[in-house]
Design an enzyme around this catalytic site. Structure first.
Site, PDB file in Angstrom:
ATOM      1  CG  HIS A  18      -1.878  -1.060   1.347  1.00 50.23           C
ATOM      2  ND1 HIS A  18      -1.722  -2.117   2.211  1.00 50.23           N
ATOM      3  CD2 HIS A  18      -3.037  -1.287   0.688  1.00 50.23           C
ATOM      4  CE1 HIS A  18      -2.738  -2.945   2.089  1.00 50.23           C
ATOM      5  NE2 HIS A  18      -3.560  -2.462   1.174  1.00 50.23           N
ATOM      6  CE  LYS A  38      -1.559 -10.301  -3.486  1.00 52.10           C
ATOM      7  NZ  LYS A  38      -2.890 -10.109  -3.034  1.00 52.10           N
TER       8      LYS A  38
END
Ligand code: PAF
Length: 284
Positions: free
Chosen positions: A35, A151
Site C-alpha cells: 500500500h 496484485k
C-alpha cells in the site's frame, strides 16, 4: 494530514480544496509496503499535477462473501494513519459502514463479463461489491486519478471497465506488485499463514514466473504446454490447493487458446488451509 471520519467532513474538506486536483488510493487498511508503494506513486502523480493525495480506509462489507473474513479482517487504524502520514498522504477518508451504506440500500453496480471468471467464479458478488464501493468513493472524493495495485489484477481490469463504461473522469493507474524477499506478494492476508504454509507460499510466484519465462523464451509454445509446466512446478507445495491457473488477455481477461498477438497475463489463486492467496505475472 487530515483524518476525515465521515462523508460530511469529507465534503467540507473537498469544498475548501476544490481548486486542487486529487489522486486517490482506495484501501481496506491493514496497510503494508504494497500500500505504501501506492501512496508513493500517488504522491509522484499529485506532485506532477500540483495536487493532493487522498487515501481511503474502509473495510467494505459488500465485497465479502458470507463465509469470508469480514469480521476478522485486521483494522489497525492508528498504525495505518501513521503509515499514511509517513508516505505523504494529505487526507484520509475513513468512514463507518453506517455512513457509507443505508440499511435499505437497493442499488448495486454489477460488471457482468470480466467478473464472471477467475476470482469471480469462486467469490460470487465480490466484484459487484468492489464496483459499487469504488464508484461511491470516486463520487465522494472526485479524484482526477486513482492508483490500484496490479496484485489484484482482475480487480484492476474490472475497475478500468467500470470507468470506461460509466464515463468516470478518472485516470486509472496500475502499480506493480511489491514482494517479500522470496517472491511472495505482500497481502494483508499473509498474516493468516502458519510458518509451514508461509515457507511454501512463494511457490505461487515461482511457478508463475517460471512459466512466464518459458513462454517468453519460446520453450512453452501453447497455453496447454504452459499449464502443464505450471502444474508441475506448483506440485512442490504439498500444503497448497490450487484454485485456478489461467492465461488470459490482460485487458479483456478472456482465456487464451493461443498466444498470438494479445498481451498474455498469467493468473493463479491457491488455498493454504483457509487462506486464499492470489498472484499474477506478465511476460516481459
Ligand atoms: O483492493 C482493495 O483493497 C479493495 O478491493 C478496494 C479497491 C479498496 C475496494 O474496497
Amino acid at each position: 494530514m487530515e483524518l476525515l471520519p465521515d462523508k460530511s467532513s469529507l465534503r467540507d474538506w473537498i469544498a475548501s480544496h476544490r481548486h486542487l486536483p486529487r489522486v486517490l488510493v482506495p484501501t481496506m487498511g491493514a496497510l503494508h509496503r504494497g500500500h505504501t508503494s501506492l501512496f508513493d506513486r500517488a504522491r509522484e502523480e499529485a506532485s506532477r499535477l500540483g495536487g493532493e493525495v487522498v487515501a481511503t480506509i474502509f473495510v467494505n462489507p459488500t465485497q465479502f462473501g458470507p463465509n469470508e473474513d469480514f469480521t476478522a479482517y485486521p483494522r489497525p487504524l492508528e498504525a495505518d494513519l501513521a503509515k499514511c502520514r509517513e508516505h505523504g498522504v494529505d487526507a484520509v477518508f475513513a468512514p463507518g459502514v453506517g455512513d457509507m451504506y443505508a440499511d435499505d440500500r437497493s442499488i448495486t453496480i454489477a460488471e457482468n463479463r470480466l467478473s464472471t471468471t477467475l476470482c469471480g467464479a469462486s467469490r460470487p458478488g465480490h466484484f459487484d461489491g468492489v464496483c459499487t464501493v469504488v464508484a461511491k468513493l470516486f463520487l465522494l472524493t472526485q479524484p482526477g486519478a486513482a492508483i490500484f495495485g496490479e496484485k489484484d489484477f482482475q480487480q484492476l481490469a474490472v475497475i478500468r471497465r467500470l470507468v470506461r463504461d460509466l464515463d468516470f473522469p478518472v485516470d486509472i493507474i496500475g502499480a506493480p506488485t511489491v514482494r517479500e524477499e522470496d517472491g511472495l506478494a505482500l497481502s494483508s492476508r499473509n498474516v493468516y499463514l502458519t510458518p509451514g504454509q508461509r515457507a511454501q507460499a512463494q511457490v505461487l510466484q515461482r511457478s508463475l514466473a517460471k512459466t512466464a519465462r518459458g513462454i517468453a523464451e519460446g520453450r512453452l509454445e501453447t497455453p496447454s504446454a504452459a499449464k502443464e509446466a505450471f502444474l508441475g512446478e506448483f506440485a512442490a507445495a504439498t500444503l497448497a490447493r490450487l484454485d485456478y491457473f489461467e492465461m488470459v488477455d490482460a485487458w479483456t481477461l478472456q482465456r487464451l487458446d493461443e498466444f498470438g498477438d494479445s498481451e498474455p497475463r498469467l493468473l493463479a489463486a491457491a488455498f493454504f488451509g483457509k487462506t486464499r492467496l492470489i498472484d499474477n505475472v506478465g511476460l516481459s
